[in-house]
Scaffold this active site. Structure first.
Site, PDB file in Angstrom:
ATOM      1  CB  SER A 102      -0.901   0.009   1.237  1.00  0.00           C
ATOM      2  OG  SER A 102      -1.550   1.261   1.390  1.00  0.00           O
ATOM      3  CD  GLN A 124      -2.668   1.628  -3.047  1.00  0.00           C
ATOM      4  OE1 GLN A 124      -1.971   1.631  -2.034  1.00  0.00           O
ATOM      5  NE2 GLN A 124      -3.483   2.627  -3.356  1.00  0.00           N
ATOM      6  CE1 TYR A 126      -5.935   4.613  -2.293  1.00  0.00           C
ATOM      7  CE2 TYR A 126      -4.383   4.559  -0.461  1.00  0.00           C
ATOM      8  CZ  TYR A 126      -5.562   4.132  -1.056  1.00  0.00           C
ATOM      9  OH  TYR A 126      -6.358   3.219  -0.407  1.00  0.00           O
ATOM     10  CB  THR A 152      -6.269   2.822  -5.573  1.00  0.00           C
ATOM     11  OG1 THR A 152      -5.652   1.609  -5.100  1.00  0.00           O
ATOM     12  CG2 THR A 152      -7.679   2.908  -5.016  1.00  0.00           C
ATOM     13  CE  LYS A 216      -7.228  -3.163  -4.381  1.00  0.00           C
ATOM     14  NZ  LYS A 216      -8.294  -2.402  -3.693  1.00  0.00           N
ATOM     15  CG  HIS A 240     -11.130   0.989  -1.437  1.00  0.00           C
ATOM     16  ND1 HIS A 240     -10.228   1.563  -2.289  1.00  0.00           N
ATOM     17  CD2 HIS A 240     -10.616   1.159  -0.201  1.00  0.00           C
ATOM     18  CE1 HIS A 240      -9.223   2.073  -1.603  1.00  0.00           C
ATOM     19  NE2 HIS A 240      -9.431   1.833  -0.323  1.00  0.00           N
ATOM     20  N   GLY A 272     -12.393  -8.718  -2.686  1.00  0.00           N
ATOM     21  CA  GLY A 272     -13.630  -8.477  -1.949  1.00  0.00           C
ATOM     22  C   GLY A 272     -14.284  -9.762  -1.504  1.00  0.00           C
TER      23      GLY A 272
END
Length: 345
Positions: A102, A124, A126, A152, A216, A240, A272
């Site tokens: 993350s 990942q 942001y 994301t 994503k 998410h 998920g």
């Protein structure tokens, strides 16, 4: 059984941290449905096939992987256990799982890479209002040998997470990004996200990183087709973890139409509610190339550190292997729509 980790983690973490990791948006309808949706699909076994030898491997981003499980990006892992992201990285490496780190890691991405060793890892991203900050994260990922950039796209700003609001959860361990941007509260971190993010930005980050790009947070088939046109390597069908917009489709329900829309032109992953190896088998039968698993790994980490996260991943792979045998489909590559059906209502 490792699914008992969740109850133990609630006791170990306390209401604040557990509520942050376990909670979803709004009334948590989607949070619950993410798990329930996989149970709405039933497996259809074939018999007398010959399943002495089984193969859980899949192909992802053009490379064969030993199984379809990736560790989903999860923030603030030092809040769960002192092993944190490095413990998860070692657990993933030991089980042949790709860890997706993350942007909100509480450990320097290069340290996580060192813990993972030669194992495959993705990063990942942001995208923040301060694009320089996002580019600094990409540089750290590139330096750490991360294989792909997972952008994301379903977080223009934070969803309404009422469980976290009620608990007043605050971080004890600042994320790596704070060292680049200065101390922030959870609300301030959410406000860092850039709501103007567009398709043009996706191409720019791909070019700047030199890495394959995976998007994503795609649920709509129209966006999946747009992703094909944008030239990305893959997409993750994801809501998410039910943490953004409540009452959207589950990953299981959104998967089929997205797979049909892209028609094999890029890799499709899903996350998920994946809790068991047979959930992964259903995902592959519905057309996914791989699955991401988040909270179960986090609960294992919270309870037993690296060893707990490893136990969860080992069990998932073992369950998938057993499912392939009992389903009469010894190769994961061969799972298709003939192996799954919606349960009668």
């Amino acid at each position: 059984m490792t699914h008992d980790f969740e109850a133990r983690a609630a006791e170990l973490l306390g209401p604040g941290a557990h509520g942050y990791f376990a909670g979803g948006a709004g009334d948590e309808v989607t949070l619950r449905d993410n798990v329930a949706a996989w149970d709405r699909f039933a497996l259809l076994p074939r018999v007398l096939v010959g399943v002495e030898h089984r193969d859980t491997s899949v192909t992802l981003l053009g490379r064969e992987r030993p199984h379809p499980f990736l560790v989903a990006p999860m923030a603030y892992q030092l809040e769960a256990h002192p092993d944190g992201e490095t413990g998860t990285a070692r657990a993933a490496a030991a089980t042949g799982s790709i860890m997706v780190l993350s942007s909100q890691t509480t450990t320097d991405p290069r340290q996580v890479a060192a813990a993972a060793g030669p194992a495959d890892r993705w990063f990942q991203l942001y995208v923040y209002r301060d694009r320089g900050l996002s580019h600094d994260l990409v540089a750290a990922a590139r330096e750490g040998g991360y294989e792909a950039l997972v952008i994301t796209v379903d977080f223009p700003f934070g969803g309404r997470r009422e469980r976290t609001e009620r608990s007043g959860f605050t971080l004890s361990h600042p994320p790596f990004v704070d060292g680049l941007a200065g101390p922030r509260s959870l609300a301030e971190r959410h406000a860092m996200h850039d709501p103007s993010l567009s398709w043009d930005d996706v191409a720019a980050f791909g070019e700047a990183s030199g890495l394959p790009v995976v998007l994503k947070g795609v649920l709509n088939p129209a966006d999946a087709v747009r992703a094909v046109d944008a030239g990305v390597a893959g997409i993750v069908v994801s809501n998410h973890g039910g943490r953004q917009l409540d009452t959207v489709l589950s990953g299981a329900d959104a998967l089929g139409p997205v797979v049909e829309a892209v028609d094999g032109r890029l890799d499709v992953l899903v996350d998920g509610g994946v809790r068991r190896g047979w959930d992964a088998a259903k995902a592959l039968a519905l057309g996914a190339d791989a699955v991401m698993v988040g909270r179960p790994v986090l609960w294992g980490l919270a309870c037993e550190g690296e060893a707990g996260a490893r136990r969860v991943l080992e069990q998932l792979v073992d369950e998938l292997d057993g499912t392939l045998g009992l389903l009469g489909c010894p190769r994961a590559h061969d799972l298709d729509a003939s192996h799954v059906a919606r349960r009668p209502t």
